[in-house]
Write an enzyme that holds these catalytic residues in place. Structure first.
Site, short mmCIF file in Angstrom:
data_model
loop_
_atom_site.label_atom_id
_atom_site.label_comp_id
_atom_site.label_asym_id
_atom_site.label_seq_id
_atom_site.Cartn_x
_atom_site.Cartn_y
_atom_site.Cartn_z
N ASP A 55 0.86 -1.17 0.00
CA ASP A 55 0.00 0.00 0.00
C ASP A 55 0.90 1.23 0.00
OD1 ASP A 55 -3.17 0.41 1.05
OD2 ASP A 55 -1.80 2.12 1.24
N ASN B 110 -2.19 13.09 -4.95
CA ASN B 110 -3.46 13.41 -5.59
C ASN B 110 -3.95 14.80 -5.21
OD1 ASN B 110 -4.00 11.29 -7.28
ND2 ASN B 110 -5.01 10.05 -5.70
N HIS C 245 -4.89 14.32 -10.07
CA HIS C 245 -5.04 12.88 -10.30
C HIS C 245 -4.14 12.36 -11.41
CE1 HIS C 245 -8.14 11.80 -7.43
NE2 HIS C 245 -8.60 13.03 -7.60
N ASP D 238 -1.88 9.20 -11.11
CA ASP D 238 -1.89 8.07 -12.05
C ASP D 238 -0.47 7.74 -12.51
OD1 ASP D 238 -4.58 7.88 -11.79
OD2 ASP D 238 -5.08 8.69 -13.77
N ASP E 254 -4.52 2.60 -4.44
CA ASP E 254 -3.07 2.51 -4.38
C ASP E 254 -2.65 1.23 -3.67
OD1 ASP E 254 -4.05 3.31 -1.93
OD2 ASP E 254 -2.32 4.57 -1.44
N ARG F 298 13.72 -3.82 -1.26
CA ARG F 298 14.21 -3.27 -2.54
C ARG F 298 13.09 -2.50 -3.24
NH1 ARG F 298 16.59 -7.77 -4.29
NH2 ARG F 298 14.96 -8.39 -5.75
#
Lengths: 189, 367
Positions: B208, B216, B221, B225, B251, B272
């Site tokens: 997440d 955002n 947006h 994106d 997300d 990583r």
């Protein structure tokens, strides 16, 4: 089997009208942006729209479709079964709806009445034809006259097509041999 | 009063027009006449029937001539074959010729071998009597072939379109990663392999983004994106070809890593990924620090594993990372109690975002 018909129209339109422009019409039709009239959402309705955009009479486009069909080898061969020369082909056109019905039952080709007016003039009358049929058949006749090497004048007026054959062997016949065209190359003689 | 039976006789030209496939034979097998089409099919002039035709069905042991005579007497069908290639079989019947005590009239046809015969002899519509259906059969044969080949093209196109649609249905349009529906398929396949005792078990990682909302809110947006696409690229680069990376929510991402049950390896992999996300994003988005929290579950810790269970536990692991200060990895090392201690969704996004990152270098935290 409507698929076969739509595919033929689609292929013709992509070839003569352009893939993108044809797709644009189909897209707009599917969104209900084009009033297709009595033909509904079928390809015939889309062809009408294309004719409008090309500022070309609808009949001309349908006639081109007929001539284009007659140039396709599998279709040309099937049509050649109807007569050994162009005159024979024209005189036996009344068999065509039954032949077509055998292959594509859903085609709903109109019945055809043949009348010989004089030795070189034949009148072909379509009964209860949907609007596209007379010019399509006119185009097929035009294409097949070329195929048989005959010189003919083909006139479409409403549901009536007049064929005047002025020279039966005007140019070279493209030829037609019976037998399986898929195996003809390997068949022994 | 009895009307006498009419005696009909035909001249040779009439017979040839009426029966273009006939053969008139003397009792000794001499050929007295043939129809024009049969002549084409036989291909050469000959005197005796045995030179060109033989019995197609060896049955009685009778000679060819006797068999024809018997068939004529009994009204049986005749099956004759060309002695030369392509050895076409002709079928027909024989009758005693009217006005003759001894001659036999044979009329033949092609049957189902019509197409081959037509190719072999180069026949045209003129070669068939008008009453014959040969032309119609040839027409139908060809029409059938043409329609079938057209339909098979159509079917191939449909198949391709169906496959494309199926792929789209399992793909997230923004990032090109697998979507939630795709995850269900991949996960159920992985679970099946696991339950069947095949493979070395798999790992499910839930990822997440941290502070994604800032991007955002502050940059719009479109910028958000772009971040999601960048993360997708990082995930694609980090996994092996038979692993799956998916975007399952705004997300939220999932990784299904096959045959991987080593916690240390998973830890390195997740670290990583987090590092790359942290490095890559700020360059493009000044003022925004995006990171990621990861929760990982290993299938090998479970005996009866269901999709819901493993997804739930991965969620729990993820929120331990969030609570632990974000930008870190949690790998569950034991099975959680069945009654979830921390039901999914109890941590609101705002709460999680208000938590501060406390441990800068401790991106790995084992629960």
């Amino acid at each position: 089997m409507q698929t076969l018909l739509d595919r033929a129209i689609g292929e013709f339109m992509r070839e003569v009208y352009g893939i993108e422009r044809w797709q644009d019409i189909l897209d707009q039709m599917s969104q209900g942006l084009i009033d297709t009239g009595p033909d509904g959402a079928g390809y015939a309705g889309a062809m009408r729209e294309a004719a409008r955009r090309l500022a070309k009479p609808e009949a001309d486009l349908f006639e081109d479709l007929g001539a284009w069909l007659a140039r396709h080898e599998p279709i040309r061969r099937l049509l050649r079964f109807s007569g050994s020369n162009f005159r024979d082909f024209v005189m036996r056109l009344d068999e065509l709806p039954d032949r077509a019905h055998m292959v594509v039952p859903e085609l709903r080709m109109p019945s055809i009445l043949i009348r010989q007016d004089d030795s070189n003039t034949v009148t072909i009358e379509l009964t209860e034809a949907q609007a596209g049929w007379p010019p399509v058949l006119g185009g097929i006749l035009r294409g097949m006259a070329d195929d048989y090497g005959a010189l003919g004048l083909i006139l479409v007026e409403g549901d009536v097509i007049t064929v005047r054959i002025s020279d039966e062997s005007f140019s070279e016949d493209r030829g037609f041999q019976l037998g399986d065209p898929y195996h003809a190359a390997t068949a022994s003689r | 009063m009895r009307i006498p039976e009419p005696q009909i006789s035909f001249s040779t030209p009439t017979l040839q027009r009426l029966l273009p496939m006939h053969l008139l034979m003397a009792p000794d097998g001499e050929i007295l006449g043939t129809g024009p089409t049969l002549r084409k099919v036989l291909g050469r002039k000959c005197r005796k029937i045995g030179e060109v035709l033989t019995q197609a069905r060896a049955t009685t042991g009778q000679s060819l001539i006797d068999e024809i005579a018997t068939a004529a007497t009994r009204g049986e069908r005749l099956f004759l074959r060309l002695t030369e290639p392509p050895h076409l079989t002709l079928r027909g019947h024989a009758v005693a010729a009217a006005g003759s005590e001894t001659a036999i009239l044979i009329n033949l046809g092609f049957g189902i071998g019509l197409t081959d015969a037509v190719s072999h002899a180069g026949l045209t519509d003129q070669d068939f009597a008008p009453a014959e259906l040969a032309m119609e059969l040839l027409f139908l044969h060809e029409a059938n072939r043409a329609a079938l080949s057209e339909l098979s093209n159509f079917n191939q196109q449909l198949q391709a379109a169906r496959e494309a649609a199926e792929l789209q249905a399992h793909t997230d349009p923004l990032t090109g990663l697998t979507n939630r529906r795709g995850v269900e398929l991949v996960l159920s396949a992985a679970l099946k392999t696991f339950r069947d005792g095949k493979g070395a078990g798999f790992a499910l990682a839930q990822l997440d983004l941290d502070r994604f909302k800032d991007v955002n809110d502050r940059l719009g947006h479109a910028a958000g994106d772009r971040v999601l696409c960048d993360v997708a690229d990082i995930l694609k680069e980090a996994i092996r070809s038979n692993d799956t990376a998916a975007r399952v929510g705004g997300d939220e991402f999932l990784l299904i890593l096959r045959d991987l049950n080593d916690a240390a390896t998973l830890d390195r992999l997740a670290c990583r990924i987090i590092r790359r996300i942290e490095e890559r994003i700020p360059e493009k988005l000044p003022g925004c620090t995006v990171s990621a929290s990861v929760g990982i579950v290993l299938s090998e810790h479970y005996r009866n594993l269901t999709e819901d269970r493993i997804l739930h536990d991965a969620d729990v692991a993820l929120y331990r990372s969030k609570y632990g200060g974000r930008g870190r990895v949690t790998i569950l090392s034991e099975v959680l109690p069945v009654e979830p201690a921390l039901p999914a969704g109890t941590v609101a996004q705002d709460d999680a975002d208000r938590l501060d990152r406390t441990d800068d270098d401790g991106i790995s935290h084992r629960a």
